[in-house]
Write a protein that holds these residues in place. Structure first.
Motif, PDB file in Angstrom:
ATOM      1  N   GLY A   1       0.805  -1.121  -0.046  1.00  0.00           N
ATOM      2  CA  GLY A   1      -0.093   0.047  -0.002  1.00  0.00           C
ATOM      3  C   GLY A   1       0.945   1.186  -0.141  1.00  0.00           C
ATOM      4  O   GLY A   1       0.192   2.280   0.380  1.00  0.00           O
ATOM      5  N   THR A   2       2.094   1.297  -0.285  1.00  0.00           N
ATOM      6  CA  THR A   2       2.985   2.324   0.061  1.00  0.00           C
ATOM      7  C   THR A   2       2.882   3.402  -1.126  1.00  0.00           C
ATOM      8  O   THR A   2       3.160   4.529  -1.131  1.00  0.00           O
TER       9      THR A   2
ATOM     10  N   LEU B   1      -2.122   7.637  -3.013  1.00  0.00           N
ATOM     11  CA  LEU B   1      -2.776   7.864  -4.093  1.00  0.00           C
ATOM     12  C   LEU B   1      -4.372   8.086  -3.731  1.00  0.00           C
ATOM     13  O   LEU B   1      -4.956   8.886  -4.123  1.00  0.00           O
ATOM     14  N   MET B   2      -4.924   7.242  -2.832  1.00  0.00           N
ATOM     15  CA  MET B   2      -6.312   7.196  -2.390  1.00  0.00           C
ATOM     16  C   MET B   2      -6.342   8.504  -1.431  1.00  0.00           C
ATOM     17  O   MET B   2      -7.618   9.160  -1.704  1.00  0.00           O
ATOM     18  N   LYS B   3      -5.544   8.873  -0.752  1.00  0.00           N
ATOM     19  CA  LYS B   3      -5.515  10.189   0.169  1.00  0.00           C
ATOM     20  C   LYS B   3      -5.517  11.242  -0.861  1.00  0.00           C
ATOM     21  O   LYS B   3      -6.032  12.371  -0.455  1.00  0.00           O
ATOM     22  N   LEU B   4      -4.954  11.307  -1.877  1.00  0.00           N
ATOM     23  CA  LEU B   4      -5.079  12.479  -2.740  1.00  0.00           C
ATOM     24  C   LEU B   4      -6.055  12.436  -3.681  1.00  0.00           C
ATOM     25  O   LEU B   4      -6.450  13.508  -4.410  1.00  0.00           O
TER      26      LEU B   4
ATOM     27  N   ARG C   1       2.339   3.756  -9.771  1.00  0.00           N
ATOM     28  CA  ARG C   1       2.010   5.054 -10.783  1.00  0.00           C
ATOM     29  C   ARG C   1       3.172   6.295 -10.898  1.00  0.00           C
ATOM     30  O   ARG C   1       3.821   6.112  -9.968  1.00  0.00           O
ATOM     31  N   THR C   2       2.725   6.875 -11.773  1.00  0.00           N
ATOM     32  CA  THR C   2       3.678   7.969 -12.050  1.00  0.00           C
ATOM     33  C   THR C   2       3.922   8.992 -10.724  1.00  0.00           C
ATOM     34  O   THR C   2       2.867   9.128 -10.343  1.00  0.00           O
TER      35      THR C   2
ATOM     36  N   ALA D   1      -0.815  13.893  -9.812  1.00  0.00           N
ATOM     37  CA  ALA D   1      -1.244  13.921  -8.452  1.00  0.00           C
ATOM     38  C   ALA D   1      -2.091  14.851  -7.932  1.00  0.00           C
ATOM     39  O   ALA D   1      -2.807  14.755  -6.691  1.00  0.00           O
ATOM     40  N   ASP D   2      -2.303  15.865  -8.639  1.00  0.00           N
ATOM     41  CA  ASP D   2      -3.332  16.892  -8.382  1.00  0.00           C
ATOM     42  C   ASP D   2      -4.395  16.723  -9.217  1.00  0.00           C
ATOM     43  O   ASP D   2      -4.610  17.126 -10.506  1.00  0.00           O
ATOM     44  N   VAL D   3      -5.503  16.573  -8.700  1.00  0.00           N
ATOM     45  CA  VAL D   3      -6.793  16.060  -9.272  1.00  0.00           C
ATOM     46  C   VAL D   3      -7.734  17.340  -9.610  1.00  0.00           C
ATOM     47  O   VAL D   3      -8.532  17.226 -10.475  1.00  0.00           O
TER      48      VAL D   3
END
Length: 330
Positions: A31-32, A37-40, A116-117, A123-125
């Motif tokens: 989960g690292t 990515l879920m938090k973002l 993922r990249t 990373a910025d939705v």
């Protein structure tokens, strides 16, 4: 973060069935990357299927001399395994160069390959990104791209793959094993990652719903004389701005066999086959090493702010191959 269900997979068949029943589910290893990515809000799975209890946590030598590494083997266990260190020393070097000890204790081999990249726009939705939303655009082309790709990119995506481990595995012709509801399958790592093209959201050639079960390395004598070198912007752990995995066999001053792969310069670990071709049978000297690097980097198409990677990678190749040559002379 979207609310999600959590479930531990009891066996492979059950894990595949659960994923088939819930298309928005994701397999969870350490989960690292996924949890970050879920938090973002980049990843929004409805269910996490924890596969760490499945029987893929072993490293073993097969009867035909191949090394099989289970998908849930942690980075820490991989880095200290005696057979890995003896036969493929560049591989544990990638692990130790990658992250902190805490992350190594959690991160898994399978998860490492599926990272993922690390592009800031991805990373910025609030920003467009063709990897997240196909067709929305790639602002990195005109924006912040200092650490982005110089090889194999396209107008649709210029991000790089973040894995260190994948660079050495690519150099050593690793094969990825997986399971699907229709049965097992294999993919050479050279075919595992999809070219960017006009569909950067399609990152791997894994069939839908596939579960990675392990990675196999063929017997590769030259790999016993290998090294991984990573350049990063700070001394503490950080993602590469350029890296090289190299293996070299020198006989009577001539390159008999060589393996080269680059990291942090493309959307996937980059096998430097043109450099290998130029080097094989050439004198093991600075001129040959530089010529091989230049031949490989002739395909580079840097953007305005990452052209520094071309001379960086050239010098890195020369330095690593020189060190391996000096070691073989001792």
């Amino acid at each position: 973060m979207r609310e999600f269900n959590y479930q531990r997979a009891q066996d492979v068949a059950g894990a595949l069935a659960l994923l088939d029943d819930e298309p928005e589910a994701r397999f969870l290893g350490g989960g690292t990357n996924l949890v970050d990515l879920m938090k973002l809000g980049v990843e929004r799975p409805a269910r996490l299927l924890d596969v760490r209890g499945l029987p893929f946590n072993r490293i073993e030598v097969t009867e035909d001399g191949r090394l099989r590494i289970g998908a849930t083997v942690t980075n820490s266990d991989l880095a200290v395994h005696p057979e890995v260190r003896r036969c493929y020393p560049a591989l544990p070097q990638t692990v130790l160069a990658g992250v902190s000890g805490q992350l190594r204790n959690m991160a898994t081999v399978g998860g490492n390959l599926l990272q993922r990249t690390r592009c800031g726009y991805f990373a910025d939705v609030t920003k467009p990104c063709n990897k997240r939303v196909p067709g929305s655009g790639c602002p990195a082309v005109e924006g912040e791209h200092r650490n982005h790709a110089i090889l194999g990119a396209s107008e649709h995506c210029v991000a790089t793959h973040p894995s260190d481990m994948g660079v050495a595995l690519t150099a050593f012709d690793a094969v990825v094993s997986y399971e699907t509801a229709g049965g097992p399958g294999e993919l050479p790592l050279a075919d595992f990652y999809m070219p960017v093209g006009d569909s950067p959201h399609r990152e791997t050639a894994l069939p839908p719903g596939a579960l990675i079960t392990g990675v196999t390395l063929p017997p590769t004598p030259v790999a016993a004389r290998s090294r991984y070198r990573k350049v990063r912007e700070r001394a503490s752990y950080a993602f590469a701005i350029g890296s090289v995995a190299a293996a070299l066999d020198v006989r009577d001053g001539v390159v008999g066999d060589v393996r080269l792969a680059f990291g942090a310069v493309a959307s996937r670990p980059w096998r430097a086959r043109e450099a290998e071709r130029v080097l094989t049978g050439a004198p093991a000297d600075l001129e040959s090493f530089a010529a091989a690097a230049v031949a490989e980097l002739a395909a580079a198409r840097p953007l305005p702010h990452n052209a520094y990677k071309v001379p960086l990678m050239r010098d890195l190749v020369v330095a690593v191959l020189t060190e391996l040559t000096e070691e073989s002379d001792r």
